[in-house]
Design a protein around this motif. Structure first.
Motif, PDB file in Angstrom:
ATOM      1  N   GLY A   1       0.777  -1.225   0.000  1.00  0.00           N
ATOM      2  CA  GLY A   1       0.000   0.000   0.000  1.00  0.00           C
ATOM      3  C   GLY A   1       0.813   1.281   0.000  1.00  0.00           C
ATOM      4  O   GLY A   1       0.256   2.366  -0.111  1.00  0.00           O
ATOM      5  N   ARG A   2       2.140   1.178   0.160  1.00  0.00           N
ATOM      6  CA  ARG A   2       2.954   2.394   0.219  1.00  0.00           C
ATOM      7  C   ARG A   2       4.427   2.009   0.073  1.00  0.00           C
ATOM      8  O   ARG A   2       4.823   0.903   0.438  1.00  0.00           O
ATOM      9  N   ILE A   3       5.198   2.944  -0.430  1.00  0.00           N
ATOM     10  CA  ILE A   3       6.654   2.826  -0.431  1.00  0.00           C
ATOM     11  C   ILE A   3       7.189   3.936   0.458  1.00  0.00           C
ATOM     12  O   ILE A   3       6.876   5.109   0.253  1.00  0.00           O
ATOM     13  N   ASP A   4       7.975   3.575   1.464  1.00  0.00           N
ATOM     14  CA  ASP A   4       8.631   4.543   2.341  1.00  0.00           C
ATOM     15  C   ASP A   4      10.109   4.592   1.982  1.00  0.00           C
ATOM     16  O   ASP A   4      10.726   3.548   1.736  1.00  0.00           O
ATOM     17  N   THR A   5      10.667   5.769   1.985  1.00  0.00           N
ATOM     18  CA  THR A   5      12.095   5.907   1.782  1.00  0.00           C
ATOM     19  C   THR A   5      12.578   7.099   2.587  1.00  0.00           C
ATOM     20  O   THR A   5      11.786   7.798   3.224  1.00  0.00           O
ATOM     21  N   ALA A   6      13.857   7.323   2.571  1.00  0.00           N
ATOM     22  CA  ALA A   6      14.453   8.470   3.255  1.00  0.00           C
ATOM     23  C   ALA A   6      15.367   9.178   2.259  1.00  0.00           C
ATOM     24  O   ALA A   6      15.879   8.561   1.322  1.00  0.00           O
ATOM     25  N   CYS A   7      15.548  10.457   2.481  1.00  0.00           N
ATOM     26  CA  CYS A   7      16.397  11.242   1.598  1.00  0.00           C
ATOM     27  C   CYS A   7      17.145  12.255   2.452  1.00  0.00           C
ATOM     28  O   CYS A   7      16.524  12.950   3.270  1.00  0.00           O
ATOM     29  N   HIS A   8      18.442  12.324   2.275  1.00  0.00           N
ATOM     30  CA  HIS A   8      19.238  13.282   3.025  1.00  0.00           C
ATOM     31  C   HIS A   8      18.719  14.691   2.737  1.00  0.00           C
ATOM     32  O   HIS A   8      18.439  15.038   1.589  1.00  0.00           O
ATOM     33  N   ARG A   9      18.591  15.487   3.763  1.00  0.00           N
ATOM     34  CA  ARG A   9      18.020  16.832   3.609  1.00  0.00           C
ATOM     35  C   ARG A   9      18.794  17.703   2.618  1.00  0.00           C
ATOM     36  O   ARG A   9      18.210  18.596   1.999  1.00  0.00           O
ATOM     37  N   ASP A  10      20.090  17.481   2.483  1.00  0.00           N
ATOM     38  CA  ASP A  10      20.910  18.306   1.596  1.00  0.00           C
ATOM     39  C   ASP A  10      21.002  17.777   0.170  1.00  0.00           C
ATOM     40  O   ASP A  10      21.683  18.374  -0.657  1.00  0.00           O
TER      41      ASP A  10
ATOM     42  N   ARG B   1       9.163  14.235  -8.391  1.00  0.00           N
ATOM     43  CA  ARG B   1       8.648  13.994  -9.742  1.00  0.00           C
ATOM     44  C   ARG B   1       7.921  12.664  -9.831  1.00  0.00           C
ATOM     45  O   ARG B   1       7.009  12.503 -10.637  1.00  0.00           O
ATOM     46  N   LEU B   2       8.324  11.694  -9.006  1.00  0.00           N
ATOM     47  CA  LEU B   2       7.703  10.365  -9.016  1.00  0.00           C
ATOM     48  C   LEU B   2       6.510  10.263  -8.064  1.00  0.00           C
ATOM     49  O   LEU B   2       5.918   9.196  -7.936  1.00  0.00           O
ATOM     50  N   GLY B   3       6.158  11.356  -7.399  1.00  0.00           N
ATOM     51  CA  GLY B   3       4.984  11.354  -6.530  1.00  0.00           C
ATOM     52  C   GLY B   3       5.263  11.155  -5.049  1.00  0.00           C
ATOM     53  O   GLY B   3       4.329  11.077  -4.252  1.00  0.00           O
ATOM     54  N   TYR B   4       6.515  11.057  -4.645  1.00  0.00           N
ATOM     55  CA  TYR B   4       6.854  10.923  -3.229  1.00  0.00           C
ATOM     56  C   TYR B   4       6.665  12.276  -2.554  1.00  0.00           C
ATOM     57  O   TYR B   4       6.913  13.313  -3.156  1.00  0.00           O
ATOM     58  N   ARG B   5       6.224  12.243  -1.294  1.00  0.00           N
ATOM     59  CA  ARG B   5       5.998  13.469  -0.549  1.00  0.00           C
ATOM     60  C   ARG B   5       6.666  13.374   0.816  1.00  0.00           C
ATOM     61  O   ARG B   5       6.693  12.304   1.431  1.00  0.00           O
ATOM     62  N   PRO B   6       7.178  14.504   1.323  1.00  0.00           N
ATOM     63  CA  PRO B   6       7.824  14.479   2.642  1.00  0.00           C
ATOM     64  C   PRO B   6       6.837  14.160   3.756  1.00  0.00           C
ATOM     65  O   PRO B   6       5.667  14.533   3.673  1.00  0.00           O
ATOM     66  N   LEU B   7       7.319  13.475   4.761  1.00  0.00           N
ATOM     67  CA  LEU B   7       6.502  13.118   5.918  1.00  0.00           C
ATOM     68  C   LEU B   7       6.733  14.058   7.100  1.00  0.00           C
ATOM     69  O   LEU B   7       6.071  13.926   8.119  1.00  0.00           O
ATOM     70  N   HIS B   8       7.706  14.936   6.975  1.00  0.00           N
ATOM     71  CA  HIS B   8       8.058  15.859   8.049  1.00  0.00           C
ATOM     72  C   HIS B   8       8.467  15.106   9.321  1.00  0.00           C
ATOM     73  O   HIS B   8       8.116  15.473  10.422  1.00  0.00           O
ATOM     74  N   GLU B   9       9.178  14.017   9.086  1.00  0.00           N
ATOM     75  CA  GLU B   9       9.732  13.207  10.156  1.00  0.00           C
ATOM     76  C   GLU B   9      11.230  13.082   9.918  1.00  0.00           C
ATOM     77  O   GLU B   9      11.704  13.289   8.809  1.00  0.00           O
TER      78      GLU B   9
END
Length: 150
Positions: free
Chosen positions: A116-125, A135-143
Motif C-alpha cells: 500500500g505504500r513505499i517509504d524511503t528516506a532522503c538526506h536533507r541536503d 517527480r515520481l509522486g513521493y511526498r515528505p513526511l516531516h519526520e
C-alpha cells in the motif's frame, strides 16, 4: 537481483555506498560495515526473499540501476509497505530516465502484490534526489529517520 547478476549488483551498490556523500554523512550512525556488510546483505536477500529483495534495472543485460526493498506491515494502512533504500544508477547512465523507470516498475510490482505504500528516506541536503522523488509522486513526511544500533 538474481544469483546470476549478484556480482554486478554488488559492484554497483558498492560504488554508491563507497562514494555517495549523503550516504557517507550517516554511515557511522548506521553502523556501516563496508563492502563485507554489503556482501552479507546480498547473501541474506538471496537466502530470505520473504524479508525483501534487491530490484535491478538492466540495459542490454547489464545492471545499470539497483535499489533495496524490505517489507513491513503498516498499522496506519493495514497493508504491507515497502521500505526503499540505496537507490542508485550507474553514474555514467544517470540522466537517462533509468532511475524513474526502475522505480515505476518497482511500484507496479509492489502494487500488484498488495503493498500500500513505499517509504524511503532522503538526506536533507540532497536537492537532486528530492526533485527526483517528488517527480515520481513521493511526498515528505516531516519526520526524521533515526537509528539505534543493537
Amino acid at each position: 537481483m538474481t544469483a546470476a547478476n549478484r556480482a554486478a549488483t554488488e559492484d554497483l551498490l558498492g560504488v554508491f555506498l563507497d562514494a555517495d556523500p549523503h550516504y557517507l554523512a550517516s554511515a557511522a550512525t548506521y553502523g556501516a560495515g563496508g563492502r563485507r556488510a554489503l556482501s552479507r546483505a546480498l547473501d541474506l536477500f538471496l537466502a530470505r526473499p520473504e524479508v525483501g529483495f534487491v530490484w535491478t534495472a538492466q540495459v542490454d543485460g547489464v545492471v545499470v540501476g539497483a535499489c533495496v526493498v524490505c517489507q513491513a506491515i503498516s498499522t496506519s494502512r493495514g497493508t504491507l509497505v515497502a521500505k526503499l533504500d540505496d537507490v542508485t544508477v550507474d553514474p555514467a547512465r544517470q540522466g537517462e530516465g533509468i532511475g524513474a523507470a526502475m522505480l515505476d516498475a518497482l511500484a507496479e510490482h509492489l502494487r500488484a502484490r498488495g503493498f500500500g505504500r513505499i517509504d524511503t528516506a532522503c538526506h536533507r541536503d540532497n536537492a537532486g534526489a528530492w526533485r527526483f522523488y517528488e517527480r515520481l509522486g513521493y511526498r515528505p513526511l516531516h519526520e526524521e529517520r533515526i537509528a539505534c544500533l543493537l
